[in-house]
Scaffold this motif. Structure first.
Motif, PDB file in Angstrom:
ATOM      1  N   LEU A  68       0.817  -1.216   0.000  1.00 22.55           N
ATOM      2  CA  LEU A  68       0.000   0.000   0.000  1.00 22.55           C
ATOM      3  C   LEU A  68       0.849   1.264   0.000  1.00 22.55           C
ATOM      4  O   LEU A  68       0.496   2.261  -0.637  1.00 22.55           O
ATOM      5  CB  LEU A  68      -0.934   0.002   1.209  1.00 22.55           C
ATOM      6  CG  LEU A  68      -1.934   1.152   1.296  1.00 22.55           C
ATOM      7  CD1 LEU A  68      -3.099   0.922   0.351  1.00 22.55           C
ATOM      8  CD2 LEU A  68      -2.446   1.325   2.727  1.00 22.55           C
ATOM      9  N   PRO A 193      -2.939   8.167  -2.310  1.00 22.48           N
ATOM     10  CA  PRO A 193      -1.730   7.410  -2.643  1.00 22.48           C
ATOM     11  C   PRO A 193      -0.545   7.832  -1.769  1.00 22.48           C
ATOM     12  O   PRO A 193      -0.322   9.014  -1.531  1.00 22.48           O
ATOM     13  CB  PRO A 193      -1.480   7.778  -4.115  1.00 22.48           C
ATOM     14  CG  PRO A 193      -2.825   8.180  -4.640  1.00 22.48           C
ATOM     15  CD  PRO A 193      -3.511   8.857  -3.486  1.00 22.48           C
ATOM     16  N   ASP A 195       3.670   6.854  -1.260  1.00 18.96           N
ATOM     17  CA  ASP A 195       4.890   6.140  -1.638  1.00 18.96           C
ATOM     18  C   ASP A 195       5.987   6.663  -0.730  1.00 18.96           C
ATOM     19  O   ASP A 195       6.501   7.762  -0.926  1.00 18.96           O
ATOM     20  CB  ASP A 195       5.231   6.389  -3.106  1.00 18.96           C
ATOM     21  CG  ASP A 195       6.411   5.550  -3.580  1.00 18.96           C
ATOM     22  OD1 ASP A 195       7.353   5.329  -2.783  1.00 18.96           O
ATOM     23  OD2 ASP A 195       6.399   5.113  -4.745  1.00 18.96           O
ATOM     24  N   GLY A 285      -7.943  -0.171  -6.045  1.00 21.52           N
ATOM     25  CA  GLY A 285      -6.896   0.718  -6.522  1.00 21.52           C
ATOM     26  C   GLY A 285      -6.949   2.071  -5.831  1.00 21.52           C
ATOM     27  O   GLY A 285      -7.954   2.787  -5.957  1.00 21.52           O
ATOM     28  N   ILE A 286      -5.897   2.417  -5.105  1.00 15.66           N
ATOM     29  CA  ILE A 286      -5.891   3.678  -4.364  1.00 15.66           C
ATOM     30  C   ILE A 286      -5.964   4.877  -5.303  1.00 15.66           C
ATOM     31  O   ILE A 286      -6.610   5.886  -4.995  1.00 15.66           O
ATOM     32  CB  ILE A 286      -4.647   3.776  -3.452  1.00 15.66           C
ATOM     33  CG1 ILE A 286      -4.626   2.602  -2.465  1.00 15.66           C
ATOM     34  CG2 ILE A 286      -4.643   5.103  -2.686  1.00 15.66           C
ATOM     35  CD1 ILE A 286      -5.841   2.524  -1.554  1.00 15.66           C
ATOM     36  N   ASP A 287      -5.340   4.795  -6.461  1.00 14.71           N
ATOM     37  CA  ASP A 287      -5.417   5.905  -7.418  1.00 14.71           C
ATOM     38  C   ASP A 287      -6.853   6.136  -7.861  1.00 14.71           C
ATOM     39  O   ASP A 287      -7.300   7.285  -7.983  1.00 14.71           O
ATOM     40  CB  ASP A 287      -4.527   5.623  -8.634  1.00 14.71           C
ATOM     41  CG  ASP A 287      -3.046   5.760  -8.328  1.00 14.71           C
ATOM     42  OD1 ASP A 287      -2.705   6.456  -7.354  1.00 14.71           O
ATOM     43  OD2 ASP A 287      -2.232   5.165  -9.056  1.00 14.71           O
ATOM     44  N   HIS A 290      -8.790   7.646  -4.913  1.00 17.72           N
ATOM     45  CA  HIS A 290      -8.417   9.047  -4.716  1.00 17.72           C
ATOM     46  C   HIS A 290      -9.073   9.949  -5.748  1.00 17.72           C
ATOM     47  O   HIS A 290      -9.606  11.021  -5.419  1.00 17.72           O
ATOM     48  CB  HIS A 290      -6.892   9.175  -4.806  1.00 17.72           C
ATOM     49  CG  HIS A 290      -6.373  10.529  -4.505  1.00 17.72           C
ATOM     50  ND1 HIS A 290      -5.503  11.190  -5.343  1.00 17.72           N
ATOM     51  CD2 HIS A 290      -6.610  11.379  -3.476  1.00 17.72           C
ATOM     52  CE1 HIS A 290      -5.213  12.373  -4.829  1.00 17.72           C
ATOM     53  NE2 HIS A 290      -5.874  12.512  -3.705  1.00 17.72           N
TER      54      HIS A 290
END
Length: 381
Positions: A68, A193, A195, A285-287, A290
């Motif tokens: 994640l 998201p 990273d 899917g986090i994208d 979002h």
């Protein structure tokens, strides 16, 4: 407004009777998560002891959270709460004569301040950056973080008003000053998201019960691997040890990476729930989540203002998350009344927070704001 994940609504039974807009407090329970809780319960009845299966699930959940946030599995510790995570990090930091300042903000969740003020080694060298109407400008970090700052704590998203900070920009400032960056991602993980490598985050913590769609009892602590190896936890336990020393009462040898911050037996039932919740989020899917929530946030902002509501927080869309706070003198009472009308929101002080997730629709948003406006704008309680 199109709804790209409409098929997922059937996975959330409570949506058939409630409008759930309180993901900043507790996400709606999905069927796979509910089944995981039942599975754990039933396995205890059927097997009497499911230790090996449960520890396997801990490792699987660790891997899902690492995926994640773009981390390695050895950089993740499985703990019980974000308070646990912050406390564990605080107790592990070296007290140095010339690097002894801790910086946090007044938009952090209160537990952050409680923990740092409880640290005798640092309590006289604490700086709290004060926001202006709940917003902190990058220049304030530039000014108040100095060469003797050991660690800087910030929230990715403010729990009060949804203010979203530019983590990469702040990381540049923090690291140029020689400080470590600790990000509280409890209000962002699961719908924004993340990273950790690209954002250059040193330490990050998040729990499962909010936007990550789990239940209380499990949180994750990320520590950059090179950093973790330098830290010596004073909050530890047998699961934080190398296997060779786990059952040796006279010998202690920390596990590699962030695992050394683990203590005792985790809350297995919430780990099972957390694994399925993370699996669901990653499959959507986090994208995608979002992007969709950005549309809902715009709807809340524009329709709320159209209905005469006073929206608290940043006006610039770039710094707003999907968590939207609306001023209300009787926020707690309004939350109670809306709950009676099967609309679940979350109040904090003088604000009603609307926090949708990917399972919400624009029609639900409009209905909730209509009902909220009746109460805020002089409606009968």
């Amino acid at each position: 407004m199109s709804y790209p994940v409409y098929s997922y609504r059937s996975l959330f039974p409570s949506l058939s009777s409630h409008i759930h807009l309180a993901s900043c407090s507790q996400g709606a329970l999905a069927s796979p998560v509910s089944k995981a809780i039942e599975y754990y319960h039933n396995s205890l009845i059927a097997k009497g002891n499911n230790w090996h299966d449960a520890m396997g699930k801990v490792e699987a959940a660790r891997g899902k959270f690492a995926e994640l946030i773009g981390a390695e599995t050895d950089e993740i510790a499985v703990l019980t709460s974000v308070s646990h995570a912050v406390s564990a990090v605080a107790a592990s930091l070296p007290c140095q004569k010339y690097m002894n300042k801790i910086v946090f903000t007044d938009i952090d969740f209160p537990t952050v301040g409680h923990i740092w003020y409880a640290q005798d080694d640092f309590k006289d060298n604490i700086i709290c950056i004060c926001s202006n109407n709940g917003i902190i400008q990058p220049e304030q970090y530039e000014k108040q973080i100095t060469g003797d700052t050991l660690l800087t704590c910030i929230p990715h998203v403010s729990y009060q008003n949804g203010f979203k900070q530019d983590i990469r920009e702040i990381a540049n400032i923090v690291h140029q000053k020689g400080s470590l960056l600790f990000v509280d991602a409890y209000q962002s993980a699961g719908h924004i998201p993340i990273d950790v490598k690209e954002m250059e985050i040193d330490i990050l913590a998040a729990g499962t019960r909010k936007y990550m769609l789990g239940i209380p009892g499990t949180a994750f602590l990320y520590i950059r691997k090179e950093l973790a190896e330098q830290l010596k936890p004073r909050m530890t336990g047998w699961l934080g040890q190398q296997k060779s020393s786990a059952f040796n009462i006279h010998h202690s040898q920390f596990a590699e990476g962030a695992r050394r911050f683990e203590t005792g037996t985790p809350s297995f039932i919430s780990v099972y729930a957390g694994y399925e919740a993370l699996n669901l989020l990653l499959s959507v899917g986090i994208d995608h989540i979002h992007s969709y929530l950005n549309d809902l946030a715009q709807l809340i902002w524009h329709y709320g203002r159209e209905k005469g509501l006073h929206i608290i927080g940043p006006k610039d869309h770039e710094y707003r998350s999907s968590l939207t706070a609306i001023y209300a003198e009787n926020a707690g009472e309004i939350e109670r009344i809306l709950r009676e009308r099967n609309i679940i929101v979350s109040a904090r002080k003088n604000a009603v927070r609307i926090a949708p997730h990917f399972y919400n629709t624009s029609e639900e948003i409009v209905h909730a704001i209509d009902e909220l406006a009746k109460l805020v704008n002089g409606g009968k309680f």
